[in-house]
Design a protein around this motif. Sequence first.
Motif, PDB file in Angstrom:
ATOM      1  N   THR A  79      37.415  43.166  39.041  1.00  0.00           N
ATOM      2  CA  THR A  79      37.164  42.956  37.714  1.00  0.00           C
ATOM      3  C   THR A  79      36.976  41.664  37.215  1.00  0.00           C
ATOM      4  O   THR A  79      36.237  41.055  36.434  1.00  0.00           O
ATOM      5  CB  THR A  79      38.224  43.675  36.670  1.00  0.00           C
ATOM      6  OG1 THR A  79      39.428  43.313  37.041  1.00  0.00           O
ATOM      7  CG2 THR A  79      37.928  45.097  36.434  1.00  0.00           C
ATOM      8  N   GLY A 304      41.038  49.412  36.906  1.00  0.00           N
ATOM      9  CA  GLY A 304      40.329  48.476  37.497  1.00  0.00           C
ATOM     10  C   GLY A 304      40.068  48.996  39.004  1.00  0.00           C
ATOM     11  O   GLY A 304      39.132  48.149  39.730  1.00  0.00           O
ATOM     12  N   TYR A 464      36.113  46.558  29.230  1.00  0.00           N
ATOM     13  CA  TYR A 464      35.105  47.287  29.911  1.00  0.00           C
ATOM     14  C   TYR A 464      34.003  47.750  28.777  1.00  0.00           C
ATOM     15  O   TYR A 464      32.876  47.093  28.911  1.00  0.00           O
ATOM     16  CB  TYR A 464      35.395  48.629  30.606  1.00  0.00           C
ATOM     17  CG  TYR A 464      35.910  48.416  31.832  1.00  0.00           C
ATOM     18  CD1 TYR A 464      35.333  47.876  32.672  1.00  0.00           C
ATOM     19  CD2 TYR A 464      37.272  49.004  32.139  1.00  0.00           C
ATOM     20  CE1 TYR A 464      35.989  47.476  34.258  1.00  0.00           C
ATOM     21  CE2 TYR A 464      37.792  48.956  33.409  1.00  0.00           C
ATOM     22  CZ  TYR A 464      37.137  48.261  34.350  1.00  0.00           C
ATOM     23  OH  TYR A 464      37.673  48.088  35.750  1.00  0.00           O
TER      24      TYR A 464
END
Lengths: 575, 40
Positions: A79, A304, A464
């Motif tokens: 990420t 993640g 996200y």
Amino acid sequence: MSKITKKESWNSNIGAVLAVAGSAIGFGNFLRFPGLAAQYGGGAFMIAYFTAFLLMGIPLSWVEWTIGRRGGRVGGHTTASIFMLISRSPWWKYMGLVGVVAPLSISMYYMYLEGWTLGYAWHTAVGDLSLSTSEEFGNFFGNFVGAGSNGAIFSGESSLLIFFAIALLCNFYLIYRGVSKGIEWFCKLSMPILLITAVLVLIRVLTLGTPDAAHPERNVNEGLGYMWNPNKVELVTESGKTVNMIPASATPEQREELIKRTQAQYPDEKISPKNISLLEGLMNPELWIAAAGQIFYSLSLGFGTICTYASYVNRRKDIALASITANSANEVVEVGIAGMMIVPAAVSLLGVVAAAGASTFGLGFNVLPQVFAAMPMGQFFGTLFFFLLFLAAITSSISLLQPATAFMEEFWGMRRTQSVTIIALFMCVGAMLVAWFTGDNLIALDTMDFWVGTLSLYITSFMYLTLFNVVWRSDNALNELGRGALFTPPSFMKFIIRWVTPTILACVFGSWLYKNIFVELSPQVSNVLEGKIGAVVPLCWVGIFALFCALVAHTSTRFHNRKFKKTPDNRLPIS
Amino acid sequence: MTLAGIITMVLSIGFVWTLFIVCCRKLIKNRNESRDTSES
């Protein structure tokens, strides 16, 4: 540092699906879901559960798969790098570190739990769990996990240390072998074994009938009713607070016994039963929050790991169907197998009273061993079940180690051996701290689960959604989702991902904060505020790891000099 | 177990198994087609 390692990828799309499904299938499926469904009355809970699955589970996992595959296409596998590459802002690199630090921190206590499952499989197999009373099972559990005092499992009185070490070695061996030879190979092997084992235990449970003729009310039919009947009877205090639940199918004797037991727990309050219909159940906001929270944990949203796994998917391969397949595999295990297995077994062998209100770990490590001890051929099926839990846990924990390993490889260009060694060092120290501070009712495990296993997931999920909807823009992001897709995602998903999913997530997070901080300060928060060593030390170690990651990200030159071309449709440069 | 409980159980389990089987069939079908294409 050495040059960047060769780019890894999945050997097949099915391998990726199995790995993501394996990552999602864990304790939440076998222990948490049955307990919640029974607590809130099957029918109403399942309506809320499937609503959350459709409006939050599927959209959020599509978001993670899309961001992950896009990130992999431009050279990112965590990420931290993916957020920065998509947003083109170095600040996102630091924000994305949550998706690297959180999974590794979760793995610190997950390994400890894996040791429990493997240890229980062994002790069931050799007959150490052929005990008779609830107190004996409780004592065995307490001694085994070292719940009495700090450092108990290191004193040589418990065998847990051996199983804990085996779990650690298994994880590091698999993660060292890499994505396709380690994770994909193990998931392809273990997922079918896990399913076959689960089905075998399920068949045994469903054929139990009425195991004890002296208690005809304890049978599989009653157990299934306890799990799935939509109507229920709550036990409430005078102030209206719900403190327990009686299944609608309970006999008058069982009702009385449960009321007495609950009254004993609340001596200052008058406890009385209250009938709750399906509609009334659906009006309960706590039920919706519990159902949405379960979907969140169950599908590994915000960990993640999905993002990292998706980054190894070929850019021309489908992710829309793969995501739903992985989610549906998880649901089959959770609803279709665990939902019919755990609670019915507990009710048919021990009765409603023993099964009611058991916590996740209480159900798994106190109630279920009693169930297997009372079951014909229980030794064999108990061993099989705890080994199944171990497999489910290990497929989850290897996914938790991969983001941090990939992070070291991509930011400092390390080889697999180097990155696994560094990550193993951080993880082992953290896991030892969790295993050491077991006094005060497993304080370290509890604290870590609250702060890194819950709070960080909400934060990552918001990131996200912000990246997908605002920074990347949902039109572009949905085009990416549709690339190579084996079916076209419906157009209304844009509205759901843009508005509905963030709203549900905000409600769930808001209510979680409200419940744990504003209504009553939860023990996990107050332990930290009071400076209890068992709560503070493991969190400090997580903080040290986070600082180390920030330092790695800051000093890395790999992503610093990347020149981004500005394009009208906000497309990313392809590396 | 009440009738409402049976309906809830059958619908829930039916939904997840159907979704899983449909998705798997489509994935496997696609894999076979890709294999045939690459072989030819």
